[in-house]
Structure formats: C-alpha cells, structure tokens
Motif scaffolding. Structure first.
Motif, PDB file in Angstrom:
ATOM      1  N   SER A   1      36.187  -4.544  18.454  1.00  0.00           N
ATOM      2  CA  SER A   1      37.281  -4.243  19.395  1.00  0.00           C
ATOM      3  C   SER A   1      36.887  -3.270  20.499  1.00  0.00           C
ATOM      4  O   SER A   1      37.232  -3.472  21.668  1.00  0.00           O
ATOM      5  N   GLY A   2      36.177  -2.211  20.142  1.00  0.00           N
ATOM      6  CA  GLY A   2      35.810  -1.202  21.148  1.00  0.00           C
ATOM      7  C   GLY A   2      34.955  -1.802  22.244  1.00  0.00           C
ATOM      8  O   GLY A   2      35.133  -1.501  23.433  1.00  0.00           O
TER       9      GLY A   2
ATOM     10  N   HIS B   1      24.759  -2.295  15.136  1.00  0.00           N
ATOM     11  CA  HIS B   1      26.053  -2.297  14.430  1.00  0.00           C
ATOM     12  C   HIS B   1      25.809  -1.595  13.088  1.00  0.00           C
ATOM     13  O   HIS B   1      26.582  -0.751  12.684  1.00  0.00           O
ATOM     14  N   GLY B   2      24.735  -1.980  12.395  1.00  0.00           N
ATOM     15  CA  GLY B   2      24.218  -1.245  11.229  1.00  0.00           C
ATOM     16  C   GLY B   2      25.264  -0.687  10.296  1.00  0.00           C
ATOM     17  O   GLY B   2      25.347   0.522  10.086  1.00  0.00           O
ATOM     18  N   THR B   3      26.049  -1.571   9.676  1.00  0.00           N
ATOM     19  CA  THR B   3      27.184  -1.086   8.883  1.00  0.00           C
ATOM     20  C   THR B   3      26.800  -0.535   7.522  1.00  0.00           C
ATOM     21  O   THR B   3      27.568   0.176   6.895  1.00  0.00           O
ATOM     22  N   SER B   4      25.602  -0.932   7.033  1.00  0.00           N
ATOM     23  CA  SER B   4      25.170  -0.578   5.679  1.00  0.00           C
ATOM     24  C   SER B   4      25.728  -1.544   4.633  1.00  0.00           C
ATOM     25  O   SER B   4      25.641  -1.279   3.439  1.00  0.00           O
ATOM     26  N   THR B   5      26.283  -2.669   5.080  1.00  0.00           N
ATOM     27  CA  THR B   5      26.599  -3.725   4.104  1.00  0.00           C
ATOM     28  C   THR B   5      25.340  -4.570   3.928  1.00  0.00           C
ATOM     29  O   THR B   5      24.558  -4.716   4.867  1.00  0.00           O
TER      30      THR B   5
ATOM     31  N   HIS C   1      31.952   3.705   9.488  1.00  0.00           N
ATOM     32  CA  HIS C   1      32.382   2.604  10.342  1.00  0.00           C
ATOM     33  C   HIS C   1      33.773   2.916  10.877  1.00  0.00           C
ATOM     34  O   HIS C   1      34.763   2.845  10.145  1.00  0.00           O
ATOM     35  N   THR C   2      33.828   3.230  12.156  1.00  0.00           N
ATOM     36  CA  THR C   2      35.112   3.586  12.772  1.00  0.00           C
ATOM     37  C   THR C   2      35.913   2.335  13.186  1.00  0.00           C
ATOM     38  O   THR C   2      36.863   2.442  13.973  1.00  0.00           O
ATOM     39  N   LEU C   3      35.515   1.187  12.675  1.00  0.00           N
ATOM     40  CA  LEU C   3      36.277  -0.071  12.784  1.00  0.00           C
ATOM     41  C   LEU C   3      36.658  -0.404  14.228  1.00  0.00           C
ATOM     42  O   LEU C   3      35.784  -0.676  15.038  1.00  0.00           O
ATOM     43  N   THR C   4      37.947  -0.353  14.540  1.00  0.00           N
ATOM     44  CA  THR C   4      38.414  -0.710  15.878  1.00  0.00           C
ATOM     45  C   THR C   4      37.742   0.128  16.961  1.00  0.00           C
ATOM     46  O   THR C   4      37.521  -0.342  18.070  1.00  0.00           O
ATOM     47  N   ALA C   5      37.411   1.370  16.642  1.00  0.00           N
ATOM     48  CA  ALA C   5      36.871   2.276  17.654  1.00  0.00           C
ATOM     49  C   ALA C   5      35.357   2.150  17.808  1.00  0.00           C
ATOM     50  O   ALA C   5      34.782   2.616  18.803  1.00  0.00           O
ATOM     51  N   ALA C   6      34.691   1.533  16.824  1.00  0.00           N
ATOM     52  CA  ALA C   6      33.234   1.634  16.728  1.00  0.00           C
ATOM     53  C   ALA C   6      32.498   1.236  18.004  1.00  0.00           C
ATOM     54  O   ALA C   6      31.590   1.946  18.461  1.00  0.00           O
ATOM     55  N   GLY C   7      32.867   0.115  18.604  1.00  0.00           N
ATOM     56  CA  GLY C   7      32.138  -0.373  19.774  1.00  0.00           C
ATOM     57  C   GLY C   7      32.155   0.615  20.928  1.00  0.00           C
ATOM     58  O   GLY C   7      31.165   0.759  21.656  1.00  0.00           O
TER      59      GLY C   7
ATOM     60  N   THR D   1      15.716   3.793  29.301  1.00  0.00           N
ATOM     61  CA  THR D   1      16.547   3.474  30.475  1.00  0.00           C
ATOM     62  C   THR D   1      17.400   2.225  30.278  1.00  0.00           C
ATOM     63  O   THR D   1      18.181   1.873  31.146  1.00  0.00           O
ATOM     64  N   GLY D   2      17.223   1.575  29.134  1.00  0.00           N
ATOM     65  CA  GLY D   2      18.065   0.401  28.855  1.00  0.00           C
ATOM     66  C   GLY D   2      18.408   0.361  27.379  1.00  0.00           C
ATOM     67  O   GLY D   2      17.530   0.470  26.523  1.00  0.00           O
ATOM     68  N   VAL D   3      19.691   0.231  27.053  1.00  0.00           N
ATOM     69  CA  VAL D   3      20.144   0.267  25.655  1.00  0.00           C
ATOM     70  C   VAL D   3      21.022  -0.954  25.378  1.00  0.00           C
ATOM     71  O   VAL D   3      21.856  -1.341  26.210  1.00  0.00           O
ATOM     72  N   LEU D   4      20.827  -1.528  24.198  1.00  0.00           N
ATOM     73  CA  LEU D   4      21.696  -2.602  23.712  1.00  0.00           C
ATOM     74  C   LEU D   4      22.546  -2.033  22.588  1.00  0.00           C
ATOM     75  O   LEU D   4      22.029  -1.348  21.701  1.00  0.00           O
ATOM     76  N   SER D   5      23.865  -2.295  22.603  1.00  0.00           N
ATOM     77  CA  SER D   5      24.739  -1.867  21.517  1.00  0.00           C
ATOM     78  C   SER D   5      25.459  -3.086  20.958  1.00  0.00           C
ATOM     79  O   SER D   5      26.112  -3.827  21.695  1.00  0.00           O
ATOM     80  N   ASN D   6      25.326  -3.295  19.653  1.00  0.00           N
ATOM     81  CA  ASN D   6      25.908  -4.479  19.009  1.00  0.00           C
ATOM     82  C   ASN D   6      27.184  -4.149  18.235  1.00  0.00           C
ATOM     83  O   ASN D   6      27.274  -3.089  17.615  1.00  0.00           O
ATOM     84  N   SER D   7      28.118  -5.096  18.225  1.00  0.00           N
ATOM     85  CA  SER D   7      29.326  -4.983  17.396  1.00  0.00           C
ATOM     86  C   SER D   7      29.670  -6.353  16.832  1.00  0.00           C
ATOM     87  O   SER D   7      29.837  -7.313  17.593  1.00  0.00           O
ATOM     88  N   PHE D   8      29.762  -6.442  15.531  1.00  0.00           N
ATOM     89  CA  PHE D   8      30.089  -7.713  14.878  1.00  0.00           C
ATOM     90  C   PHE D   8      31.252  -7.486  13.922  1.00  0.00           C
ATOM     91  O   PHE D   8      31.333  -6.441  13.286  1.00  0.00           O
ATOM     92  N   GLY D   9      32.139  -8.466  13.790  1.00  0.00           N
ATOM     93  CA  GLY D   9      33.295  -8.221  12.915  1.00  0.00           C
ATOM     94  C   GLY D   9      33.836  -9.449  12.205  1.00  0.00           C
ATOM     95  O   GLY D   9      33.501 -10.577  12.539  1.00  0.00           O
TER      96      GLY D   9
END
Lengths: 399, 427
Positions: free
Chosen positions: B179-180, B317-321, B354-360, B404-412
């Motif tokens: 969501s974030g 995203h690295g949730t630890s699951t 995991h801050t869930l909705t806020a994580a992204g 200088t370049g970052v990728l951020s992943n979010s999966f749900g």
C-alpha cells in the motif's frame, strides 16, 4: 441538443458493462428496464432484516463467472458479487479469457470489507457479558473460533485479488476504500490514467452486499435507514431515507485508440469526471457541485442519473441543484429502483448511463417526481453525493 | 518545460521535497535513522493487550503517540498527522497544501471494545447469534455517530484533508503490504498527468490488535520466536519463521522538479520510476517462478529509464517469512543475474518489523536516507544465513557506501506487487 464533441484517440470510452442489481443479472434485464415505457416494480426484501428493507440479490448462478467451486468457497457474497460482475464486464467487452488483454489490463476496485462472522461475534459478546476478563476471553475465542479463510474473505484488497485469480486480470491491481468516495476516485483515477496514456484499458468498479447485519449497523449508527418499507426516493420520510441494495457494477474503460484498434463496441465516452469533499453547510455543497458539473450542458436530450441516498435533506438539495443547473434535463434517481450500494454506487450510475447511451433507451421515470424524456438521450450526467462525505459527478456522451 | 525537468519519456521529473516517519524506533527521520543505522530493534513484548494463550507475543507497536482514544483509527490518524507535519516542515510548506492526498490506510473494523459497549447497552440475547439484531435495536434507541465515523474507511483521509488543506477528493487505498508504495505511485502518476505539480503521499498503520494478530497467526504468517523479541525478525536466514507485525507511518511530499526548483526547495531525492504487476497464483502465496515480482521490478526499472547497473542498493521487502525471502531472492536473481551478489540488499524489517500498510512508504523514506547519508542500514539478526539465498545483506552492521540508485520492493497478499526506483539528486 447536446453539443457534439470532436473525437480524440485518448478519449476514455466504455466498452464493457457488468451489472447485477435486484432487477437482474447482466445488461439484458437492465437495458430492458431502461427502454421500457414505465419503470419496473421495485424488488424489496422486507422480512429478513426487518425493520430494514433491502433490495436483495437476484437469483444468481455463481458458476457462470466463477467456474471453480473452490474459488467460490474462498469468498463470501460481497467478493463473489464483485468477481461475478467483473467477469460480466470482461465478457461484455469481448475480453474474457483473452489472456494477453487481461494480463496487461489495469484494475481499480472500490471496496469495503467483507462480512463479519455474526455467530462468532455473538458468541464472544454474549460470553463477555458474563465475564470481566474480556480481553483474555477474546484471545481464547478468536484463536479457536475464527476460520483462517474468513480473514481473506474480509480483506478489502482481496476482491481485486480474487478477480486476478479467477479472471487473470494482472496488469495492475489497486483497491480504493472509503465508502461512496472510493467508487468516485476509482473512476476518476482510471479516467485520468487513460487520458494521460498511463493505461490503455482498465477494469474498474465495485460491489456491495446489502444483506449483511454489520453493514446495516453502519447506517443505523446514524439512523439513516428508511424503516418498514419502500417509498419513492425523492420523498422518503424524515426518519432516515436510505435503503441499501446488493449491487455489482464493473466497467471496462479503454482509450478510443485501443478500443477502435480491436473493433470494440463503444457504449459511451466519459467526457469529464471529478470528485470533491468538504463541509456542506451554507451552500458549500452546491458550490462544489457547480464546479464538478461545469461541463454538463443543459439540454432536453440529457439524462441525469442520481445515486442519491434518499436522505430527505441531501436529496432535496441535490434535486434542487439539478433542476436549477439543468432545467431541461430529466432526472433519474436510480437508488429508488435498486437501492444504495456505497462503494459501488457511482460505478453503478455509470453503468446505467453507458447502457442508456449505448442503446438509445428513453429511460422511463423511476419516480413520480421525475419527468419524461422528450427524446433519446445523447448526454448523461451521473451524480453521487456520499451519505457522510464526498461527491462525484461524471458527464458522458453517446457515440 | 525545460529538458532539465523532463525524464526519458518527456514526463516531469518527480522530486521528494519532504519526508516524515514514525516506527517503533521512534518519531522523526533523524531518530529513526540513527536507531536504524546503529542496528537497533524496535520489536518488543506486546503490552497493549494480554497475550496469554497466543503463539505470538511480540510486535513493533507504536505506543508513544498520545491519543484521544486508544483505537486503530485514532492511532493511524495521529501517526499520519505527525509524519505529515514533519514532511511539510521539511518541505518548507505552510498553509493549505493545495494538492491531492493519496493515503494508504489499513482496512479498519470496529474495535472489540465498541462491540462490548454496544452489547452492554443492548437487551439480552434471545437466541444464539443475535448480537447484531440487539446492536441494531440499541442504535434505534440511540444513534452513535462516533461509532459510525470510527468504522468508515474514509474517516482518516477526511481528517487529514481538513487538517492540511489538500485539494479534491482524497484517495484512501489498500494494496495490502504494498500500500505505501502504491500511494507514492499514485502521487507520481498525478504529477505526470499534469493534474497537479505536488502531491501528498501518506501511509499509516496503527491497527495492531488481538484480532489482527490472531488472524495473521491463523495464516501461519507470524514469527513465534518470542524470546528475545528483538531477535525474532531475521530476514534471509535459515531459521526465519515469519514476520513480526508492526506499526508506523510515513509521509512523502512529491513535487515536479521544476516546481520544487522554482520555489527554491531542497530536493532530497528523485522518485524515478514505479512498477507493478498483479499475481494470479494464490490468495496468500506468490507464483513459484517469481514471474509477477520479476515483472514488477523490471517495470520499475523501465519506468525509471535505467538498467540494472543503475541500482547500487536494494531495500528489500524482506519480511522474514520463509516464502517471501525465497521468492524475493529468486526474482532479484532473475533481474540482476550475476551482478546480484555485488549489490547490497538489506531489510529494514529486521529492526522495525512489518509495518504492513505503511511499509512501502516507510521504506521509501529510508531508501532516500540511504542515498542522502551514504550509509547502508544493516540487516540485523543475520547469524545463520540461508545457504540458498546468496546475498550481501549488509549483515548486522551498517556500511558506509555512497549509492545513487535504490530499488525498494513491496509484495503483499492478494497478488500485490509494487517496486519503486529512487535516485539521488541531481537526477
């Protein structure tokens, strides 16, 4: 006459309609009622949730759009109705089972949440009345009584998730929440993305199950229901005014270029859509509506589909606004016919508008307070004024 | 518009000009960043409600924000308000915001305390399963507008709109744990559409309760390694056993670079690209081949107009699951190939849960901080690496490195996947 607008490749056109209301399943019964000489009898369930009338689901064979029993079992009626209606829209657009088109199709779903397990909730509150360690009781009962799959049947974004699974729509998946405003924002966002070339084809809509005590409770918390029975939408009694309706409404929106390239049938073009919010006193509501409806031309071939709540004050103000702003147009309060579907209410209005413009239906008055249309409508305006907040207006034109 | 303000597709470049964040580590970007880079965990034993009889007794709840009433709506709103105040102050903005609001918020149901209160003022049960009929009768006697407001999904964005003077109808969205990122993506799209030159993107989640915890536990999603709490979240290790549920919020002020420069604003980074792709495999599990996650990362790179070589760090995203970390590794491997072992990849969730909705959005703020400070935050609790996951996870201790370049992943859940590409300023 409504002004004729030049066509453009990035026009946002409606090419698929999926609609379910108490009046029936799919476009056929709805085009029929829009084309009839007089409005059909309303279908109201007054016993099951008395004193609350609701417009119930029609007879529905879920397996027509949700082939696997296993998928059906993973959902409750709210999600089933959404997945079913989305399937109808894809079918109608000629895109059902088109893996390439669905795999690149964007999706925005206006969603509430799924139904609580009324028996588990009852069990817990009844037990709690006898105990003073209520939090401990919660841990005991929730751990043992909650069905794991119920969580997924309740999660807002799992309506979209189920559409991905059942219909293989996977270009993107976004779920908007927030009652009527969610449906308005969903259409507004889909429109803006296609207009700007960010999407070529988008599935957008929502569903609402009225036959739920937890949803009825939401509206009763502000004593918003019309009690005991149905009455015409523009003259509902001072106590409450809302009658909920089980509805599903999905649309396939495309850029004109995308639609024409595949020879799709075009129901209508969305010329403008906007939403807003804010305080409603002192004419502020009317001022916002004036801005939102700026592109609506007053003409005798204009029909205004209103998703009014039926709350007497809000309904009267909306009706007065429409009659002052568009005196030649004909108003149709579709909530009187099929009820109010919260998140799905605005998409439902667009579905009615698309079917009307696409079929040339001379929509009969739904209510004694509505006048006849002089000719086939060429323009449709859709309004939804949220029961607590949020307003949206769309303007559509026939091909 | 001058070419300097356009991206590779001729669209306006999007600048981040303000950030705010709250997690279990504390309030504000500075406090969070110093805790995060020192490898501190915010995970603790739950005190908000009794945990007797529950398999998971730990979380990353935010318990230090003052609330008028202790419920998920008030907490989610208060955190969103605070992070937005911080972000607007950083952006040097005061008065009405005058741009759209995109809010990622948790789907909130009535608190149990509200149901108990209703039951207390309702008549006695006449037959099993009739609680809601009694609630309804009680509401007919006396309405409860506070209850109504507290259970509407639109109530948090309504308050934020009023407080900050945003324009139009705010969007409240949920794409589960993505969501974030989706909120940010909607803000980017709105500016690119030319509808606005600024957007307020906010993500908040203050919804940890007994029921939320139990629901996730019933899906076997949560870590049960309760003791010690700070060691439970161990992404990419062999003994990871689930995520740690947590709370937090973040706000990013997005502006077209042109508008930001014109008003002399400081630019903290560029929101260069967004990608998404839905998964049709299963309601809670990802496609085993990682296809949708791969497509999501590739879509974000393509949208950003950079290739794999442009990414110097990945905020996982690295949730630890067991499942996510394996699938995320698989998809990163597919995209980055042989280069992956040389790209540092760390998980903030090892410290904040995991801050869930806020994580992204929370993790987008930390991704930007990574570039701004030249410090890579570590993945803590990395004692027993999963041999099947060969990554430089910045193990246990931060590292100085200018990227200088970052990728951020979010999966749900629900097949939701979103990735963001951020670059340092100047673009």
């Amino acid at each position: 006459m409504s002004p004729v607008k030049p066509k453009s490749p990035n026009d946002v056109v409606i090419t698929g309609v999926g609609i379910v209301t108490s009046q029936g399943v799919g476009i056929e019964p709805h085009v029929a009622l829009l084309s009839a000489d007089k409005a059909p009898d309303v279908i109201v369930e007054t016993e099951r949730f008395a004193p609350y009338p609701v417009h119930p689901l029609p007879a529905i064979d879920w397996s027509q759009q949700i082939a696997k029993r296993g998928d059906q079992r993973q959902m409750e009626n709210w999600q089933r109705l959404g997945v079913f209606s989305a399937g109808l829209a894809l079918d109608d657009a000629g895109l059902k089972d088109d893996l390439e088109a669905c795999g690149s199709m964007d999706m925005i779903v206006a969603a509430g949440g799924g139904e609580r397990d009324i028996n588990v909730d009852s069990l817990i509150v009844d037990e709690a009345l006898k105990r003073n360690d209520r939090e401990q009781l919660l841990n005991e009962k929730l751990t043992t009584e909650l069905r794991p799959t119920l969580f997924l049947a309740q999660l807002s974004n799992l309506l979209a998730g189920n559409i991905s699974i059942v219909h293989k729509v996977t270009g993107s998946s976004r779920t908007f929440m927030g009652e009527e405003g969610a449906g308005i924002s969903a259409i507004e966002t889909a429109f803006a993305r296609i207009k700007a070339g960010q999407s070529t084809h988008t599935l957008v809509g929502g569903a609402f199950s009225a036959e739920r005590l937890d949803m009825i409770l939401l509206i009763e918390a502000i004593q918003g229901h019309a009690l005991d029975g149905w009455s015409p939408i523009w003259s509902r009694p001072e106590s409450g005014g809302m009658i909920l309706g089980s509805v599903g409404a999905f649309l396939v929106l495309e850029s004109r270029e995308h639609a024409e390239a595949r020879n799709a049938r075009i129901y209508a073009t969305i010329d403008d859509i906007g939403g807003d919010r804010g305080k409603r006193d002192d004419g502020k509501l009317e001022a916002r509506l004036e801005t939102l409806a700026a592109k609506a031309a007053d003409a005798a071939d204009t029909v205004v589909f209103s998703g009014t709540t039926g709350f007497p004050d809000l309904a009267a103000r909306e009706k007065a606004f429409v009659e002052a702003k568009l005196p030649k147009a004909a108003l149709r309060g579709y909530s009187g016919l099929v009820g109010h579907g919260l998140e799905a209410q605005f998409p439902l209005g667009l579905a009615f508008a698309a079917l009307t413009l696409g079929s040339g239906a001379k929509v009969p008055p739904f209510d004694p307070a509505e006048k006849s249309l002089a000719s086939q409508p060429k323009t449709a305006v859709v309004t939804t004024i949220g029961h607590a907040r949020g307003e949206g207006v769309a303007v559509l034109s026939a091909e | 518009m001058s070419d300097a303000y356009k991206d590779h597709l001729g669209r306006p470049i999007i600048a981040v000009t303000g950030m705010g964040v709250i997690t279990s580590l504390g309030q504000g970007v500075q406090d969070n960043w110093s805790a995060l880079t020192s490898g501190t965990s915010g995970i603790h034993k739950i005190t908000r409600f009794p945990t007797e009889g529950l398999s998971t007794k730990i979380s990353g709840t935010v318990d230090f924000i003052e609330l008028p009433a202790a419920n998920a709506v008030e907490r989610s709103y208060a955190m969103a308000r605070e992070t937005t105040l911080e972000a607007l102050a950083q952006a040097g903005m005061s008065g009405d915001f005058n741009g759209p609001l995109f809010l990622a918020a948790p789907p909130i149901e009535p608190e149990w305390s509200a149901r108990f209160e209703l039951a207390d003022r309702s008549g006695p049960s006449e037959k099993p399963g009739d609680a809601y009929n009694r609630f309804l009768a009680a509401m007919r006697e006396r309405p409860d507008p506070v209850f109504h407001e507290a259970v509407m999904f639109g109530s948090i964005s309504e308050r934020l709109s009023d407080r900050f003077g945003t324009r139009g109808l705010p969007v409240t969205l949920s794409t589960a744990c993505a969501s974030g990122a989706t909120a940010i993506q909607l803000g980017v799209e709105a500016i690119r559409q030319g509808r606005t030159d600024r957007a307020l993107t906010v993500a908040t989640d203050g919804s940890v309760s007994a029921e939320a915890l139990i629901r996730f536990a019933l899906l076997s999603a949560l870590s049960t390694q309760n003791d010690p709490p700070e060691k439970a979240s161990k992404p990419f290790t062999k003994d990871r056993d689930g995520f740690v549920i947590a709370e937090g919020a973040a706000t990013l002020v997005l502006e077209s670079l042109e508008a930001a420069v014109a008003r002399g604003a400081r630019v903290y980074g560029i929101l260069k690209g967004c990608g998404e792709k839905a998964d049709l495999f299963h309601r809670t599990r990802s496609s085993p081949d990682g296809g949708p996650a791969i497509a999501t990362i590739r879509a974000a790179l393509a949208d950003a107009g950079i290739d794999e070589a442009g990414i110097g760090y990945i905020n996982a995203h690295g949730t630890s699951t067991p499942e996510n970390d394996k699938m995320e590794y698989l998809s990163m491997s597919a995209v980055f190939g042989e280069k992956l072992p040389s790209i540092p990849v760390s998980s903030n969730k090892s410290m904040i849960g995991h801050t869930l909705t806020a994580a992204g959005a929370v993790e987008a703020v930390f991704s930007l901080q990574t570039m701004l400070t030249g410090t890579l935050p570590p993945t803590i609790n990395y004692q027993n690496p999963d041999p099947a996951i060969v990554l430089d996870v910045v193990p246990n201790v931060k590292r100085d490195s200018q990227v200088t370049g970052v990728l951020s992943n979010s999966f749900g859940f629900g097949g939701q996947n979103a990735s963001l590409v951020m670059t340092a300023e100047p673009a």
